[in-house]
Enzyme design. Structure first.
Site, PDB file in Angstrom:
ATOM      1  N   THR A 204       0.851  -1.183   0.000  1.00 33.15           N
ATOM      2  CA  THR A 204       0.000   0.000   0.000  1.00 33.15           C
ATOM      3  C   THR A 204       0.891   1.237   0.000  1.00 33.15           C
ATOM      4  O   THR A 204       2.071   1.143   0.330  1.00 33.15           O
ATOM      5  CB  THR A 204      -0.859  -0.096   1.278  1.00 33.15           C
ATOM      6  OG1 THR A 204      -1.736  -1.189   1.119  1.00 33.15           O
ATOM      7  CG2 THR A 204      -1.644   1.149   1.578  1.00 33.15           C
TER       8      THR A 204
ATOM      9  N   ARG B   5     -14.812  -7.270   0.321  1.00 34.00           N
ATOM     10  CA  ARG B   5     -14.021  -6.998   1.524  1.00 34.00           C
ATOM     11  C   ARG B   5     -13.663  -5.499   1.577  1.00 34.00           C
ATOM     12  O   ARG B   5     -13.367  -4.877   0.570  1.00 34.00           O
ATOM     13  CB  ARG B   5     -12.748  -7.843   1.461  1.00 34.00           C
ATOM     14  CG  ARG B   5     -11.835  -7.707   2.667  1.00 34.00           C
ATOM     15  CD  ARG B   5     -10.556  -7.036   2.295  1.00 34.00           C
ATOM     16  NE  ARG B   5      -9.622  -6.954   3.400  1.00 34.00           N
ATOM     17  CZ  ARG B   5      -8.544  -6.187   3.386  1.00 34.00           C
ATOM     18  NH1 ARG B   5      -8.256  -5.479   2.318  1.00 34.00           N
ATOM     19  NH2 ARG B   5      -7.747  -6.145   4.427  1.00 34.00           N
TER      20      ARG B   5
ATOM     21  N   SER C 169     -11.221  -2.534   2.807  1.00 31.77           N
ATOM     22  CA  SER C 169      -9.845  -2.280   3.244  1.00 31.77           C
ATOM     23  C   SER C 169      -9.811  -1.153   4.267  1.00 31.77           C
ATOM     24  O   SER C 169     -10.546  -0.177   4.152  1.00 31.77           O
ATOM     25  CB  SER C 169      -9.001  -1.878   2.033  1.00 31.77           C
ATOM     26  OG  SER C 169      -7.780  -1.333   2.465  1.00 31.77           O
ATOM     27  N   ASP C 170      -8.915  -1.291   5.228  1.00 32.57           N
ATOM     28  CA  ASP C 170      -8.729  -0.216   6.227  1.00 32.57           C
ATOM     29  C   ASP C 170      -8.319   1.099   5.573  1.00 32.57           C
ATOM     30  O   ASP C 170      -8.539   2.173   6.118  1.00 32.57           O
ATOM     31  CB  ASP C 170      -7.639  -0.619   7.225  1.00 32.57           C
ATOM     32  CG  ASP C 170      -6.293  -0.730   6.529  1.00 32.57           C
ATOM     33  OD1 ASP C 170      -6.102  -1.687   5.750  1.00 32.57           O
ATOM     34  OD2 ASP C 170      -5.447   0.151   6.723  1.00 32.57           O
TER      35      ASP C 170
ATOM     36  N   THR D 279      -0.343   0.801   6.956  1.00 32.95           N
ATOM     37  CA  THR D 279      -0.286  -0.318   6.012  1.00 32.95           C
ATOM     38  C   THR D 279      -0.238  -1.603   6.831  1.00 32.95           C
ATOM     39  O   THR D 279       0.036  -1.578   8.024  1.00 32.95           O
ATOM     40  CB  THR D 279       0.934  -0.199   5.074  1.00 32.95           C
ATOM     41  OG1 THR D 279       0.944  -1.313   4.180  1.00 32.95           O
ATOM     42  CG2 THR D 279       2.256  -0.166   5.829  1.00 32.95           C
ATOM     43  N   GLY D 280      -0.512  -2.722   6.160  1.00 36.28           N
ATOM     44  CA  GLY D 280      -0.516  -3.999   6.866  1.00 36.28           C
ATOM     45  C   GLY D 280      -1.819  -4.732   6.614  1.00 36.28           C
ATOM     46  O   GLY D 280      -2.506  -4.473   5.628  1.00 36.28           O
TER      47      GLY D 280
ATOM     48  N   GLY E 285      -5.443  -5.231   6.829  1.00 32.62           N
ATOM     49  CA  GLY E 285      -6.535  -4.294   7.091  1.00 32.62           C
ATOM     50  C   GLY E 285      -7.407  -4.681   8.275  1.00 32.62           C
ATOM     51  O   GLY E 285      -7.825  -3.831   9.060  1.00 32.62           O
TER      52      GLY E 285
HETATM   53  N1  ASP Z   1      -3.902  -2.366   4.505  1.00 27.42           N
HETATM   54  C1  ASP Z   1      -4.172  -2.896   3.188  1.00 27.42           C
HETATM   55  C2  ASP Z   1      -5.413  -3.732   3.237  1.00 27.42           C
HETATM   56  O1  ASP Z   1      -5.535  -4.576   4.098  1.00 27.42           O
HETATM   57  C3  ASP Z   1      -3.045  -3.709   2.631  1.00 27.42           C
HETATM   58  C4  ASP Z   1      -1.671  -3.126   2.797  1.00 27.42           C
HETATM   59  O2  ASP Z   1      -1.443  -2.232   3.580  1.00 27.42           O
HETATM   60  O3  ASP Z   1      -0.773  -3.570   2.089  1.00 27.42           O
HETATM   61  O4  ASP Z   1      -6.226  -3.593   2.369  1.00 27.42           O
END
Ligand code: ASP
Length: 280
Positions: A154, A182, A184-185, A203-204, A206
């Protein structure tokens, strides 16, 4: 004036050292270009500018280069928060639009500021956005090989401008191979938040970021008087209760920039006009 950007997580990916270096080079270039832009623009316009450059770069999982979902389609999410006006805007599961962050920017001007799916796509078309194919062959190949989270990557940007205003923007192609529908955060206040005290982009995974209400929580803690460092520490400590996988970058109103991650390593870059830091 301070600017910090991120290009998502690297270590969970199966990408090569060469890709990592390319990502770092790209981040270094984009953060400096965006800092130059910031010299004559607001925090809000600068976070959009930086995230647009990251969305246009195929190495990152946002805009061009986004990951495919379980049904083989790309659905992207992006959010923008103006710390000054306190307006949050975002798109969730938008398709075939090169720069979801531009749509989030346009949504700052209207009443219904968070749109999903068809509504987001129609809004983008109505403001003159062309539909394009954002898929690149590498992502299709990863999808066909069922490589989950091939490059969780992200993108995001936080800025403090020369008037002391803060803004945050985040954009993503999602975590990869997720169920259609789904959320995303990155399109929510858990993944992207700013006010007069602090701006945060996450990021990470979600689901973990939403469970930890991460961006909004860190900002709230800074607002209530905790230092940015302690606000990150406490919020990341709380993620540990459920082994949450997340990283975040932030800047506060005093110009302190900070980042933390639950699992190494987030790729990020910061620049203050003199010092360039590119890490992962
Ligand atoms: N946070 C994002 C999600 O879960 C993915 C990411 O940060 O790479 O959609």
């Amino acid at each position: 004036m301070k600017i910090m950007i991120h290009g998502g997580f690297f270590s969970e990916s199966n990408q090569s050292e060469e890709t990592k270096r390319l990502k770092q080079d790209a981040l270094g270039e984009i953060v400096q270009k965006s800092h130059h832009f910031l010299l004559s623009n607001t925090a809000l316009d600068t976070v959009v500018y930086a995230v647009q450059l990251l969305e246009d770069h195929p190495l990152f999982n946002a805009g061009i280069g986004s990951q495919l979902q379980k049904d083989g389609k790309i659905r992207m999410s992006a959010a923008l928060m103006d710390g000054r006006s306190k307006k949050f805007s975002g798109v969730l599961n938008i398709e075939s639009i090169q720069n979801p962050i531009h749509v989030a920017r346009a949504l700052q001007m209207v009443d219904d500021r968070v749109l999903g799916g068809e509504g987001a796509i129609n809004f983008a078309k109505n403001i003159g956005k062309e539909t394009v194919n954002v898929e690149i062959p590498e992502r299709r190949k990863e999808y066909e090989n069922r490589v989950k989270s091939a490059g969780i990557g992200t993108v995001g940007c936080v800025v403090l401008d020369n008037k002391g205003h803060l803004a945050a923007a985040t954009s993503t192609g999602g975590k990869g191979f997720e169920l259609p529908g789904r959320i995303s955060d990155s399109g929510t206040v858990a993944g992207n938040y700013a006010n007069d005290f602090c701006a945060i982009s996450c990021t990470g995974v979600g689901e973990d970021i939403v469970s930890g209400a991460l961006a909004a929580k860190i900002v709230t803690r800074v607002t209530d008087g905790l230092s940015i460092k302690d606000s990150f520490a406490k919020s990341f400590q709380e993620l540990k209760e459920f082994d949450g996988f997340a990283g975040a970058i932030g800047v506060d109103a005093l110009g302190n920039m900070y980042y933390q991650e639950s699992h190494p390593k987030i790729v990020y870059a910061s620049f203050d006009g003199v010092n360039l830091s590119v890490f992962s």
